[in-house]
Design a protein around this motif. Sequence first.
Motif, PDB file in Angstrom:
ATOM      1  N   ALA A   1       0.713  -1.063  -0.021  1.00 53.33           N
ATOM      2  CA  ALA A   1       0.044  -0.002   0.002  1.00 53.33           C
ATOM      3  C   ALA A   1       0.957   1.316   0.089  1.00 53.33           C
ATOM      4  O   ALA A   1       0.587   2.344  -0.701  1.00 53.33           O
ATOM      5  N   GLN A   2       1.936   1.274   0.854  1.00 56.09           N
ATOM      6  CA  GLN A   2       2.876   2.470   0.661  1.00 56.09           C
ATOM      7  C   GLN A   2       3.666   2.524  -0.494  1.00 56.09           C
ATOM      8  O   GLN A   2       3.804   3.898  -0.824  1.00 56.09           O
ATOM      9  N   VAL A   3       4.301   1.450  -1.107  1.00 54.53           N
ATOM     10  CA  VAL A   3       4.891   1.591  -2.405  1.00 54.53           C
ATOM     11  C   VAL A   3       3.576   2.258  -3.429  1.00 54.53           C
ATOM     12  O   VAL A   3       3.944   3.120  -4.261  1.00 54.53           O
ATOM     13  N   LEU A   4       2.668   1.580  -3.646  1.00 53.68           N
ATOM     14  CA  LEU A   4       1.747   2.133  -4.378  1.00 53.68           C
ATOM     15  C   LEU A   4       1.233   3.718  -4.085  1.00 53.68           C
ATOM     16  O   LEU A   4       1.268   4.465  -4.806  1.00 53.68           O
ATOM     17  N   SER A   5       1.083   3.878  -2.959  1.00 55.72           N
ATOM     18  CA  SER A   5       1.080   5.408  -2.559  1.00 55.72           C
ATOM     19  C   SER A   5       1.929   6.286  -3.267  1.00 55.72           C
ATOM     20  O   SER A   5       1.734   7.301  -3.585  1.00 55.72           O
ATOM     21  N   ARG A   6       3.015   5.933  -2.765  1.00 55.64           N
ATOM     22  CA  ARG A   6       4.255   6.650  -3.442  1.00 55.64           C
ATOM     23  C   ARG A   6       4.105   6.891  -4.687  1.00 55.64           C
ATOM     24  O   ARG A   6       4.641   7.999  -5.267  1.00 55.64           O
ATOM     25  N   SER A   7       4.146   5.878  -5.552  1.00 54.07           N
ATOM     26  CA  SER A   7       4.250   5.897  -7.031  1.00 54.07           C
ATOM     27  C   SER A   7       3.014   6.837  -7.489  1.00 54.07           C
ATOM     28  O   SER A   7       3.254   7.485  -8.614  1.00 54.07           O
ATOM     29  N   ARG A   8       2.250   7.160  -6.898  1.00 58.01           N
ATOM     30  CA  ARG A   8       0.843   7.891  -7.173  1.00 58.01           C
ATOM     31  C   ARG A   8       1.649   9.378  -7.201  1.00 58.01           C
ATOM     32  O   ARG A   8       0.821  10.150  -7.777  1.00 58.01           O
ATOM     33  N   THR A   9       2.567   9.680  -6.657  1.00 58.47           N
ATOM     34  CA  THR A   9       3.238  11.165  -6.892  1.00 58.47           C
ATOM     35  C   THR A   9       4.252  11.362  -7.709  1.00 58.47           C
ATOM     36  O   THR A   9       4.654  12.323  -7.858  1.00 58.47           O
ATOM     37  N   TRP A  10       4.675  10.221  -8.264  1.00 57.17           N
ATOM     38  CA  TRP A  10       5.778  10.385  -9.451  1.00 57.17           C
ATOM     39  C   TRP A  10       5.336  11.098 -10.492  1.00 57.17           C
ATOM     40  O   TRP A  10       4.154  11.188 -11.016  1.00 57.17           O
ATOM     41  N   ASP A  11       6.128  11.881 -10.835  1.00 57.16           N
ATOM     42  CA  ASP A  11       5.619  12.669 -12.312  1.00 57.16           C
ATOM     43  C   ASP A  11       6.758  12.539 -13.516  1.00 57.16           C
ATOM     44  O   ASP A  11       7.754  12.072 -13.169  1.00 57.16           O
ATOM     45  N   VAL A  12       6.598  13.332 -14.447  1.00 56.18           N
ATOM     46  CA  VAL A  12       7.241  13.207 -15.643  1.00 56.18           C
ATOM     47  C   VAL A  12       8.640  13.756 -15.188  1.00 56.18           C
ATOM     48  O   VAL A  12       9.014  14.471 -14.689  1.00 56.18           O
ATOM     49  N   GLY A  13       9.774  12.979 -15.769  1.00 59.23           N
ATOM     50  CA  GLY A  13      11.128  13.165 -15.518  1.00 59.23           C
ATOM     51  C   GLY A  13      11.509  12.416 -14.250  1.00 59.23           C
ATOM     52  O   GLY A  13      12.913  12.558 -14.044  1.00 59.23           O
TER      53      GLY A  13
ATOM     54  N   ARG B   1       5.214  -8.163  -7.404  1.00 59.97           N
ATOM     55  CA  ARG B   1       4.285  -8.997  -8.268  1.00 59.97           C
ATOM     56  C   ARG B   1       2.869  -8.522  -7.928  1.00 59.97           C
ATOM     57  O   ARG B   1       2.111  -8.784  -8.720  1.00 59.97           O
ATOM     58  N   ASP B   2       2.597  -8.055  -6.999  1.00 59.50           N
ATOM     59  CA  ASP B   2       1.228  -7.844  -6.631  1.00 59.50           C
ATOM     60  C   ASP B   2       0.804  -6.313  -6.847  1.00 59.50           C
ATOM     61  O   ASP B   2      -0.300  -6.134  -7.194  1.00 59.50           O
ATOM     62  N   VAL B   3       1.804  -5.336  -7.140  1.00 59.04           N
ATOM     63  CA  VAL B   3       1.453  -4.037  -7.221  1.00 59.04           C
ATOM     64  C   VAL B   3       1.888  -3.436  -8.550  1.00 59.04           C
ATOM     65  O   VAL B   3       1.493  -2.417  -9.054  1.00 59.04           O
ATOM     66  N   LEU B   4       3.101  -4.037  -9.301  1.00 56.81           N
ATOM     67  CA  LEU B   4       3.701  -3.219 -10.329  1.00 56.81           C
ATOM     68  C   LEU B   4       2.796  -3.140 -11.546  1.00 56.81           C
ATOM     69  O   LEU B   4       3.005  -2.006 -12.167  1.00 56.81           O
ATOM     70  N   GLY B   5       1.876  -3.949 -11.938  1.00 54.51           N
ATOM     71  CA  GLY B   5       1.237  -3.803 -13.001  1.00 54.51           C
ATOM     72  C   GLY B   5       0.202  -2.701 -12.789  1.00 54.51           C
ATOM     73  O   GLY B   5      -0.085  -1.849 -13.564  1.00 54.51           O
ATOM     74  N   GLN B   6      -0.379  -2.501 -11.446  1.00 52.35           N
ATOM     75  CA  GLN B   6      -1.195  -1.436 -11.181  1.00 52.35           C
ATOM     76  C   GLN B   6      -0.573  -0.104 -11.015  1.00 52.35           C
ATOM     77  O   GLN B   6      -0.951   0.925 -11.661  1.00 52.35           O
ATOM     78  N   MET B   7       0.714  -0.186 -10.701  1.00 53.38           N
ATOM     79  CA  MET B   7       1.702   1.209 -10.630  1.00 53.38           C
ATOM     80  C   MET B   7       1.771   1.584 -11.959  1.00 53.38           C
ATOM     81  O   MET B   7       1.415   2.714 -12.537  1.00 53.38           O
ATOM     82  N   ILE B   8       2.187   0.690 -13.179  1.00 50.29           N
ATOM     83  CA  ILE B   8       2.157   1.105 -14.272  1.00 50.29           C
ATOM     84  C   ILE B   8       0.950   1.646 -14.906  1.00 50.29           C
ATOM     85  O   ILE B   8       0.909   2.600 -15.763  1.00 50.29           O
ATOM     86  N   ASP B   9      -0.139   0.911 -14.816  1.00 48.81           N
ATOM     87  CA  ASP B   9      -1.281   1.439 -15.479  1.00 48.81           C
ATOM     88  C   ASP B   9      -1.662   2.709 -14.796  1.00 48.81           C
ATOM     89  O   ASP B   9      -2.099   3.516 -15.438  1.00 48.81           O
ATOM     90  N   GLU B  10      -1.614   2.855 -13.632  1.00 46.46           N
ATOM     91  CA  GLU B  10      -1.998   4.388 -13.059  1.00 46.46           C
ATOM     92  C   GLU B  10      -0.999   5.373 -13.349  1.00 46.46           C
ATOM     93  O   GLU B  10      -1.403   6.549 -13.759  1.00 46.46           O
ATOM     94  N   ILE B  11       0.441   5.031 -13.619  1.00 47.32           N
ATOM     95  CA  ILE B  11       1.181   6.203 -14.163  1.00 47.32           C
ATOM     96  C   ILE B  11       1.029   6.374 -15.640  1.00 47.32           C
ATOM     97  O   ILE B  11       1.143   7.391 -16.075  1.00 47.32           O
TER      98      ILE B  11
END
Length: 174
Positions: free
Chosen positions: A115-127, A141-151
Motif C-alpha cells: 500500500a505504501q509503495v503504491l501510494s508513493r508511486s501516485r506522486t511520481w511525475d514526468v522526468g 508482483r502484486d502492485v507493479l502492474g497497477q503502478m504502471i497502469d496508473e502512471i
Amino acid sequence: ILKEKGVTATFFVLGWKVDAHPEIAKRIVDEGHSLQSHSYRHHNLAKRSASSIAWQIEETARAIDEATGTTPVCIRPPRGITSSRVRSVAAEHDHEVILWTRGGDSGDYAHGSRAQVLSRSRTWDVGYVTLMHDIWGWLYRDVLGQMIDEISDRGIGFSTICVEEEIPRPVTTW
C-alpha cells in the motif's frame, strides 16, 4: 510484468550477481532494458580508495560485458552515497553517477508495504528517476502492474536511462 506492459526499465546490478547469474543479465538486455552498474560488492564507495572504486566499476563492467556484450555507462552507488572521489573515478571510467529523483524513492526497503509503495508511486511525475529494488519482488508482483497502469493513465511514459544515444526521459530504475 514489464514485458507484459511493454515497459522498459534500467536495472542497476551488482557485478557479483551478474557473475553468478549471467542468464538473468542477458535476459534483461534481450528484453530491451538498460543494464548498468551498482558496484561489484555493494560497498560504500565514498569510504573506499580511488583504486578500490575503480576495481568495483571495472569488475562490474567486465561481468556485464561478458554476460551481455554491452558496456555500462552509469553507476548508482550503493545506498546513494557518493562523493567527489566517487564521481571523479566514475568519470575516469566513462561512467556517470546516477541517483533517483527526490520523491522518486519507492521506500520499498524501508517498509515493504504494498500500500505504501503504491501510494508513493501516485506522486511520481514526468522526468522522475524512481528507485525500486528487485529484492522486494514479492511486493512488486502484486502492485507493479497497477503502478504502471496508473502512471500511464496520467499520461506519463517510461524509458531507460544510461543508453548513450538516448536523452534521459521519465524512467523506472531497479
